[in-house]
Design a protein around this motif. Structure first.
Motif, PDB file in Angstrom:
ATOM      1  N   ALA A 214       0.170  -1.222  -0.217  1.00 33.92           N
ATOM      2  CA  ALA A 214      -0.084  -0.168   0.477  1.00 33.92           C
ATOM      3  C   ALA A 214       0.995   1.117  -0.200  1.00 33.92           C
ATOM      4  CB  ALA A 214      -1.204  -0.070   1.306  1.00 33.92           C
ATOM      5  N   TRP A 215       0.139   2.248  -0.388  1.00 32.41           N
ATOM      6  CA  TRP A 215       1.240   3.309  -0.197  1.00 32.41           C
ATOM      7  C   TRP A 215       1.529   3.724   1.226  1.00 32.41           C
ATOM      8  CZ3 TRP A 215       2.647   6.152  -4.104  1.00 32.41           C
ATOM      9  CH2 TRP A 215       1.497   6.165  -5.437  1.00 32.41           C
ATOM     10  N   ALA A 216       2.776   4.397   1.323  1.00 31.56           N
ATOM     11  CA  ALA A 216       3.586   5.281   2.200  1.00 31.56           C
ATOM     12  C   ALA A 216       3.562   6.307   1.760  1.00 31.56           C
ATOM     13  CB  ALA A 216       4.986   4.297   2.748  1.00 31.56           C
ATOM     14  N   LEU A 217       3.083   6.772   2.183  1.00 27.45           N
ATOM     15  CA  LEU A 217       3.561   8.471   2.228  1.00 27.45           C
ATOM     16  C   LEU A 217       3.887   9.845   3.273  1.00 27.45           C
ATOM     17  CD1 LEU A 217       1.218   8.884  -0.188  1.00 27.45           C
ATOM     18  CD2 LEU A 217      -0.214  10.356   0.009  1.00 27.45           C
ATOM     19  N   GLU A 218       4.095  10.472   3.350  1.00 25.64           N
ATOM     20  CA  GLU A 218       4.621  11.694   3.904  1.00 25.64           C
ATOM     21  C   GLU A 218       4.706  13.642   3.007  1.00 25.64           C
ATOM     22  OE1 GLU A 218       8.163  11.657   6.746  1.00 25.64           O
ATOM     23  OE2 GLU A 218       7.944   9.233   6.772  1.00 25.64           O
ATOM     24  N   GLU A 219       4.173  13.843   4.193  1.00 25.45           N
ATOM     25  CA  GLU A 219       4.735  15.777   3.827  1.00 25.45           C
ATOM     26  C   GLU A 219       5.083  16.203   4.365  1.00 25.45           C
ATOM     27  OE1 GLU A 219       0.681  17.630   5.842  1.00 25.45           O
ATOM     28  OE2 GLU A 219       0.381  16.039   4.532  1.00 25.45           O
ATOM     29  N   LEU A 220       5.354  17.393   3.238  1.00 18.23           N
ATOM     30  CA  LEU A 220       6.999  18.753   3.913  1.00 18.23           C
ATOM     31  C   LEU A 220       5.760  19.533   3.903  1.00 18.23           C
ATOM     32  CD1 LEU A 220      10.491  17.606   2.870  1.00 18.23           C
ATOM     33  CD2 LEU A 220       9.412  17.379   5.331  1.00 18.23           C
TER      34      LEU A 220
END
Length: 349
Positions: free
Chosen positions: A150-156
């Motif tokens: 599955a998607w592994a997501l992060e944000e900045l």
């Protein structure tokens, strides 16, 4: 006459790109709560209605200015936390507890949304036009395939204008200088609303001693998908990378990045997901290398280029279409334009 090349930079347009913008995993908005969104120089609010659909409205109540993200979800609408006006998913106020008549102008903007690849997207158009069919977000079959993690997501949050990120599509030289990735072949292809970068080379971070191959395409102004073949611990890794941004204002944007990794036989679900998370961490480290430059550089509209640079001006011309009224778009946008920077004429697979 001076032969110096003076840096030029026009004032930024008070305008945000026409197109779909990714807000991350759709599942994170399916918790029965109202979610504040700082985007496009304003505030919006996202929520799931009783109809099971995700909706996005303007974030401030036009009655007395309350923040609707502090309200509560009720049916397919939101109750304002200040005076309890209820705003439906279509943006129309359908209930005021203490009023005999709802003002006919009691309507806020309901923003077009779609879900694709388990992600939520919001459509922005400064002219107020509906989504353009040809800019539909393409389906990624791997998102629905059990052979992929599955998607592994992060944000900045990045404190610069989002054009700096888009410039990377054509900026071959920075891959070695900033990311220590050796490039053997590099080309760009612009056609309609799609801008593609094709690259072959090597990266200790993403391919070890093996060859790294990638095809990265922007679909519209803010959503890029990269199909990549690299290696980790001597094993070939097939991955799909997400790189997308949403402008907060003219001088900052939220960057979301993630990865789908094809599962390796013999590994457990947890091990495969950990591998995907490791790739996300590598992406984070790479983006931070760019961020250091972005936060200290100056905006430049007339870059001084050499014969080893990519088609930066042509890329920016492609990108300008999303800031131009539809009626004023130049002819020839649908014509395919290709540029080989180094190596053979690399074409997308």
């Amino acid at each position: 006459m001076s032969t110096l090349h003076r840096i030029e930079a026009r004032p930024l347009q008070d305008r945000y790109a026409r197109g779909w913008h990714c807000l991350g995993l759709a599942a994170q908005y399916r918790d029965g709560k109202a979610h504040r969104l700082e985007v496009f120089g304003t505030r919006l609010v996202a929520f799931q209605g009783d109809d099971g659909q995700l909706h996005i409205l303007d974030g401030y109540c036009p009655h007395m200015g309350a923040d609707l993200s502090h309200g509560c979800v009720e049916g397919n609408g939101l109750r304002c936390p200040f005076h309890e006006w209820r705003w439906g998913a279509d943006g129309v106020c359908d209930d005021i507890p203490y009023a005999k008549r709802i003002p006919p102008r009691a309507k806020i903007k309901s923003w077009p949304v779609i879900e694709q690849n388990h992600l939520l997207f919001v459509w922005n158009d400064p002219e107020g036009n509906p989504p353009i069919a040809e800019q539909a977000i393409p389906r990624i079959d791997a998102c629905y395939d059990g052979e992929w993690a599955a998607w592994a997501l992060e944000e900045l949050r990045i404190e610069t204008n989002c054009r700096e990120l888009v410039d990377n599509v054509a900026d071959m030289a920075h891959f070695d200088a900033i990311h220590s990735a050796k490039v053997k072949e590099f080309s760009n292809h612009f056609e309609g609303h799609v801008a593609t970068q094709v690259m072959r080379g090597s990266s200790a971070r993403l391919s070890g001693d093996s060859e790294l191959r990638s095809v990265a395409s922007y679909y519209g102004p803010a959503y890029q998908i990269t199909e990549m073949t690299g290696a980790m611990n001597g094993q070939t890794i097939h991955s799909i990378l997400l790189n997308c941004h949403v402008p907060i204002d003219l001088h900052s944007f939220t960057l979301r990045y993630g990865v789908l990794v094809k599962k390796l036989p013999g590994l457990t679900e947890e091990q495969n997901q950990a591998m995907a998370q490791a790739y996300v961490q590598q992406a984070r480290e790479a983006f931070y290398e760019d961020v250091v430059i972005w936060h200290s550089k100056v905006r430049i509209d007339n870059p001084l280029l050499c014969d080893g640079d990519g088609p930066v001006y042509q890329l920016r011309k492609w990108y300008e279409q999303f800031y131009t009224d539809v009626a004023d778009l130049p002819d020839g946008l649908r014509e395919r334009k290709s540029f080989t920077v180094c190596g053979s004429q690399a074409e997308p697979a």
